[in-house]
Design an enzyme around this catalytic site. Structure first.
Site, mmCIF file in Angstrom:
data_model
loop_
_atom_site.group_PDB
_atom_site.id
_atom_site.type_symbol
_atom_site.label_atom_id
_atom_site.label_comp_id
_atom_site.label_asym_id
_atom_site.label_seq_id
_atom_site.Cartn_x
_atom_site.Cartn_y
_atom_site.Cartn_z
ATOM 1 N N ASP A 33 0.878 -1.167 0.000
ATOM 2 C CA ASP A 33 0.000 0.000 0.000
ATOM 3 C C ASP A 33 0.920 1.223 0.000
ATOM 4 O O ASP A 33 2.078 1.123 0.387
ATOM 5 C CB ASP A 33 -0.881 -0.048 1.256
ATOM 6 C CG ASP A 33 -1.828 1.136 1.338
ATOM 7 O OD1 ASP A 33 -2.304 1.572 0.266
ATOM 8 O OD2 ASP A 33 -2.092 1.618 2.447
ATOM 9 N N ASP B 99 -1.818 -1.208 5.960
ATOM 10 C CA ASP B 99 -2.289 -0.934 7.315
ATOM 11 C C ASP B 99 -3.456 -1.866 7.630
ATOM 12 O O ASP B 99 -3.959 -2.582 6.772
ATOM 13 C CB ASP B 99 -2.685 0.542 7.477
ATOM 14 C CG ASP B 99 -3.759 0.964 6.500
ATOM 15 O OD1 ASP B 99 -4.772 0.248 6.397
ATOM 16 O OD2 ASP B 99 -3.601 2.013 5.841
ATOM 17 N N ASP C 187 -7.103 -2.390 4.154
ATOM 18 C CA ASP C 187 -6.435 -3.424 3.354
ATOM 19 C C ASP C 187 -6.753 -4.832 3.841
ATOM 20 O O ASP C 187 -6.103 -5.790 3.445
ATOM 21 C CB ASP C 187 -4.901 -3.227 3.405
ATOM 22 C CG ASP C 187 -4.478 -1.899 2.821
ATOM 23 O OD1 ASP C 187 -5.109 -1.479 1.845
ATOM 24 O OD2 ASP C 187 -3.537 -1.286 3.339
#
Length: 1191
Positions: free
Chosen positions: A489, A810, A814
């Protein structure tokens, strides 16, 4: 129908069973017949001694059948149950869990009578409980389904809820869902010890002890048995402690106001039912600590600030709002509507009640409806994960079993050879012959094997825990060693959480950035000051760092009464009337505000989303936002519209679509998001260690490509897929729009050889519709504007094409992708713990100096206080071991052997079970685990990914070398016990014990080799069964056997007149001495040659304990071969050797070692770690492209 296919996340299939009556079970009536035949036929015909040998064999088979019903669920079904096709005849069912969800189980099929709430009628319900979940049989669908909870209804349904109206409905709901508690039985120590003692390895070890007793090694056998029982007792006690600690986690029994039977009543949190309407707010217990939310609830009116750190690790307080204003026909979504749901176990920091709701709460709390209770809450799911992942684990367990089976087959061949040859000699004792065959078969598996396999995984778990990385699914550690693609991410993972406000753009056609706020239109400033979800908790402003940076950057202040004011000048105050919170699938948020009695709608969001909702789009709109996103800035479009005159209540009830349409553009807010200090170096190391890197972000494509270039994900010219000029077409465009290539899914692979590809969320939708995803997604480096569900889809696609995936993000948006990845790493943004000197590797440094992280660490630490689970260190067992170690006389030969064996097992036992020295396998705490992923890292950096991959590779390599060494040792032992036994050669008690002690010590030290601080480009072999392992075993075994046979033949030349009698007691002679020395030399060479150090683990010289053990072994065997200490050789029952033979042995041993070493090094060069097929193809394509360029 006897089998139901569920294909759920927990249960895969269900088979109906009916228990056989005791006399008709296959472990009863066949053996009753056999025992009757033995009594009637055999006793009268056979010698009494032979008859009882036959009886012993029958009893052994009977016991084995019973044990197999314990070890194998399928075998138990065959023996004790019969299949049925009518569910009403079944009284049990065999559950096959989904992959990686545990072992098969037989559970009771139950039937209960439920009172139908609307009448006095009673309906029958068939169900079973599995892993704290209830599954109901549906007559209509003729299958089982999970007990439904009212968690997917329409918002209109929830808004009409007024709780249970009658006592009959309450009784029916209680029967259906039960109490809101975490209930699981507390097993006794005796039960856990019995379970451990029924394990196949323990039974096998007891069988070996029995064989040693028959061979008259009494003390040796009994002390070994004592140590094994002590080891299993310690394991049982540690597990009992773990389960006891888990039982301490309870649902808060706080008293709540619940609306039942038309009135508000006080009810304990443990008596809540799904569908109850409750008043919930901040409350404290007797100690002054905040009470936790007792169940998952949907807020019907009011708003709440809640700390969810115990579940997600996200320490920033979350704002939860009511569902007022949502469309009545919309269904509640578990993923999209988290902003309306209070999760069980979280703590309310602040609440605001709404006095306009249809039900007035008597205590000023917020109105909420209970969605899920007990183990079905989010906290309950996390509890289930922890509860059912505390089983003993090993690496490559399936391959381990297959490899041992291969060795057993080899041992059976050797035992068969001995049996056939032995039966040809009528003078041999049949009893001794059968005993020898049994010993050959059992020699395949050393008694300490299960401990050694556990150590391989436990060592990694301990090392990760010391670095602040916790694992709830240990079976995934070997997966980390096989990972070939790492996905990250962007925001909060690769980049810092600390956003910096840069200025306002797009106010003029020039597209220049305006940093002087006095020159910015007032309306734009008002939007930034009020269109946010910031909130005051205990007089501190908390919320999204980006929104805090915006308010600070424009020099406005925000007050606790939801009013924004300029710090300087005479601007007007902006009063927030209604918020429409940010939703990832909408990519925007809005507020209705009042400025001087005039109502306005203020909106902010993704530039492309806001563009569709503007009445007039400026000509430089697209050019401006693309300019700044190319530079890596985070860009938000701002817009507004004035609303007609209305009352406050009317303003609050406006539909979201009305508020967010026909907007006027007010500029772009620009933010810079600093890249973490170590992101580029960590990703560079991952790239250099044969991993593909991918970014998956919700940010804009140009911004994502810019950041990806900074952190080494993008290294070639990027191309971004977007809609083409003609409708329905797509094309690849460079960031500066200078290059355009027509899209074709068949050419993506070729294109990826010279370009790094980027696609957006809208293009992923197109790929899903055209089924082209498997042809495109594996070649993409940057995924932008991706919704959480699409992140999950990307992971499943990569897995489908055979990639081993790691996802790092995180613990909030996600979750789906982290769960789908083979290795999911959730970063909790806390400060990493201070590591030991030995662990201070440069790759694991993280930028933790920022003060904001300290605040987050506090919240996470508080969450961790809720549960602490540790392994147990048994002081009593240690004391017993110490007292026993000095209790026997060294003078007695057999007692000495037993003492050495005991010390060997004691050391192994302490390694696994002593908490005091930090060697206990860490048990994950509730505050350390995240519901998001199997790996949870308390770091504000992506460095934990390297630690996890290093430990994964180390576990793979350690397990592989263990099995190679085990295989070679077993092949040599089988040869010695078979061929040499037929020649009358036998090893002494002390000799065998010395051999066992060295083996155990070596295995222990190789399993504790630490991984190197940096990852290598070479990959470990992912499987035990490969050409490298097979050829290595065959080659080394050939050298070993040649050395052994040559040495024994040479020794026989010096003693031709001596006759060795088979089956006689042990008498030292030259052949025995040479065979023992050669066998031990082979053993030491096997460990030295097959130790796999660089490029994964420490080398032999760096692994000091193993190095010293090797040097000690070499020195010891050189000494006894050279006959330097005659007394030592006499104690070992070794006869003196002629000088010529002694010199030959030492030279041959050195040559054997050199040959094995050269063969092993050649194979490692010839068969390097397997590269992923896709990467091979990409590399060869890139090489071809470079060659074309040169031409």
């Amino acid at each position: 129908m006897s089998k139901f296919y569920i294909h759920g996340k927990v249960v895969d299939t269900v088979e109906l069973l009916r228990k056989r009556h005791l006399p008709w079970r296959f472990d009863v009536w066949p053996f009753a017949i056999i025992y009757a035949v033995w009594i009637v036929a055999l006793i009268s015909r056979l010698d009494i001694f032979d008859a009882f040998i036959v009886l012993g064999g029958l009893v052994a088979v009977h016991v084995l059948v019973f044990l197999f019903t314990v070890w194998s669920v399928d075998f138990k079904c065959f023996i004790q149950y019969s299949k049925v096709y009518d569910i009403y005849q079944a009284d049990g069912c065999k559950i096959t869990p989904a992959k990686f969800c545990g072992k098969k189980e037989i559970v009771a099929l139950k039937c209960r009578k439920l009172a139908v709430s609307s009448s006095t009628a009673v309906e029958e319900e068939i169900y079973f409980d599995f892993r704290k979940q209830c599954f109901i049989y549906s007559k209509e669908k003729e299958t089982f389904f999970k007990l439904p909870y009212p968690s997917k209804e329409t918002f209109g349904h929830y808004l009409k809820c007024s709780g249970y109206g009658t006592e009959a409905k309450i009784v029916a709901a209680t029967q259906k869902w039960g109490r809101n508690v975490f209930e699981y039985p507390q097993p006794t120590f005796q039960k856990l010890l019995k379970e451990n003692c029924m394990e196949p390895f323990f039974v096998f070890q007891v069988f070996c002890v029995g064989l040693w007793c028959l061979d008259e090694y009494w003390y040796y056998s009994l002390f070994t048995l004592f140590m094994l029982v002590m080891f299993e007792s310690t394991m049982a006690k540690a597990r009992l402690k773990t389960l006891s600690e888990l039982r301490r986690v309870k649902v808060d029994s706080q008293t709540l106001m619940v609306h039942r039977c038309g009135k508000w009543v006080k009810i304990s949190g443990t008596d809540l039912l799904p569908g109850d309407v409750v008043s919930i707010g901040r409350s404290t217990d007797q100690n002054g600590e905040d009470n936790a939310v007792p169940a998952d609830m949907l807020i019907l009116s009011g708003s709440v600030i809640v700390n969810e750190a115990i579940l997600t690790g996200e320490s920033t307080p979350q704002w939860k709002v009511s569902i007022t204003g949502r469309g009545p026909a919309e269904n509640l979504s578990a993923r999209k509507d988290k902003s309306h749901v209070l999760f069980g176990g979280t703590k309310i920091l602040q609440h605001t009640s709404d006095k306009t709701s249809h039900l007035k709460t008597p205590d000023g709390g917020c109105l909420a409806v209970v969605l899920r209770t007990g183990f079905e809450t989010t906290q309950g799911k996390l509890m289930r994960t922890i509860l059912f992942s505390t089983e003993r684990v090993t690496a490559n367990s399936w391959e381990s079993g297959l490899f041992i089976l291969f060795l057993v087959i080899f041992a059976l061949i050797a035992a068969g050879y001995v049996l056939v040859k032995g039966l040809e000699d009528p003078t041999r004792s049949r009893y001794k012959l059968i005993l020898s065959c049994s010993l050959i078969i059992t020699s395949v598996i050393p008694p300490e094997l299960p401990m050694e396999l556990s150590i391989a995984v436990n060592t990694s778990l301990i090392a990760l825990a010391r670095r602040g990385i916790f694992c709830t699914e240990p079976f995934r550690i070997p997966f980390a060693g096989k990972v070939d693609i790492c996905c990250f991410d962007k925001t909060g993972t690769l980049t810092s959480d600390d956003m910096e406000f840069s200025g306002i753009g797009g106010l003029t056609e020039s597209s220049d950035l305006e940093t002087e706020m006095t020159k910015v239109p007032t309306r734009t400033l008002e939007i930034l000051a009020s269109c946010h979800a910031l909130v005051f908790v205990e007089n501190k402003l908390v919320g999204d760092p980006l929104e805090k940076a915006a308010v600070k950057g424009i020099e406005w202040s925000y007050r606790s009464d939801e009013k924004a004011m300029p710090k300087k000048g005479n601007g007007n105050a902006v009063q927030i009337v209604q918020r429409y919170h940010f939703a990832s699938h909408l990519k925007r948020m809005a507020v209705v505000v009042r400025v001087e009695e005039q109502f306005f709608a203020f909106v902010k969001g993704a530039p492309e989303t806001i563009q569709e909702r503007l009445t007039d789009v400026p000509s430089s709109y697209v050019k401006t936002y693309k300019k700044y996103t190319r530079q890596g800035s985070r860009v938000l479009a701002l817009a507004y519209k004035s609303l007609p005159e209305m009352t406050v209540s009317e303003a609050r009830s406006l539909d979201r679509d009305v508020v967010e349409s026909e907007l006027t553009f007010a500029g772009f807010a620009l933010f810079s998001c600093p890249i973490r200090g170590d992101s580029a170096s960590v990703l560079s190391e991952l790239r250099g260690s044969s991993h593909d890197l991918v970014m998956i972000t919700g940010d804009q494509a140009l911004t994502a490509c810019h950041v990806a270039g900074k952190v080494n994900i993008v290294t070639k010219p990027p191309l971004i897929l977007g809609p083409g000029r003609s409708s329905g077409s797509y094309e690849w465009v460079s960031p500066d729009e200078a290059q355009t290539i027509r899209y074709s899914d068949e050419e993506v692979e070729t294109l990826s050889e010279v370009h790094d590809l980027c696609i957006g969320g809208d293009c992923i939708e197109m790929l899903q519709q055209t089924s082209a995803a498997p042809n495109v997604i594996p070649y993409v480096k940057v995924f932008a504007r991706v919704a959480p569900e699409q992140k999950e889809f990307i992971m499943t696609t990569l897995k489908m094409v055979g990639r081993m995936t790691l996802m790092c993000g995180d613990g909030t948006n996600d979750v789906g992708a982290l769960k789908q990845a083979h290795v999911g790493v959730a970063l909790l943004n806390a400060i990493p713990p201070q590591s030991d000197k030995s662990q201070s590797e440069g790759s694991s440094k993280s930028d933790t100096g920022k003060s904001s992280k300290v605040k987050k660490a506090k919240a996470t630490t508080e969450a961790g206080k809720s549960l602490t689970i540790n392994g147990d260190s048994s002081s009593k067992s240690r004391a017993a071991a110490r007292s026993d170690s000095t209790s026997q006389s060294v003078g007695n030969r057999r007692q000495t052997a037993a003492e050495m064996q005991r010390k060997k097992l004691k050391k192994l036992m302490n390694e696994l079970n002593e908490e005091g020295d930090g060697h206990a396998a860490p048990v994950v705490k509730l505050g350390d685990a995240s519901m998001a992923s199997p790996f949870t890292a308390k770091h504000a950096s992506v460095a934990p990914t390297i630690d996890i991959i290093r430990q994964g590779r180390s576990t793979l390599v350690t397990t592989l070398q263990m099995f190679k060494i085990l295989g070679l040792n077993c092949l040599a032992t089988a040869y010695v016990l078979s061929v040499m036994y037929l020649d009358g050669v036998k090893l002494g008690d002390v000799q065998a014990t010395i051999s066992g002690v060295f083996t155990a010590a070596f295995f222990l030290f190789i399993s504790h080799a630490k991984p190197l601080p940096t990852l290598s480009a070479e990959r470990p072999h992912p499987n035990i069964f490969c050409y490298y392992v097979f050829l290595s075993l065959l080659g080394q075994f050939a050298f070993h056997i040649f050395f052994l046979v040559s040495s024994v033949k040479e020794a026989e030349k010096y003693m031709p007149e001596e006759c060795i009698e088979p089956d006689s007691d042990f008498h030292p002679n030259l052949v025995n001495t040479v065979s023992y020395m050669v066998n031990m030399m082979i053993q030491v060479a096997t460990f030295a040659v097959n130790y796999m150090g660089h490029p994964f683990n420490q080398s032999i010289s760096e692994n000091k304990p193993f190095c010293y053990a090797l040097l000690a072994a070499v020195g010891f065997f050189t000494a006894i071969t050279s006959d330097l200490f005659r007394d030592l050789n006499d104690w070992l029952k070794l006869v003196p050797m002629p000088k010529g033979l002694r010199d030959k042995l030492l030279i041959w041993a050195f040559l054997m070692f050199l040959c094995c070493y050269a063969w092993e090094r050649f194979l490692r060069w010839a068969f390097p770690g397997k590269m992923p097929v896709l990467k091979k193809r990409q590399r060869s394509g890139a090489t071809e492209q470079e060659r074309k360029k040169l031409l």
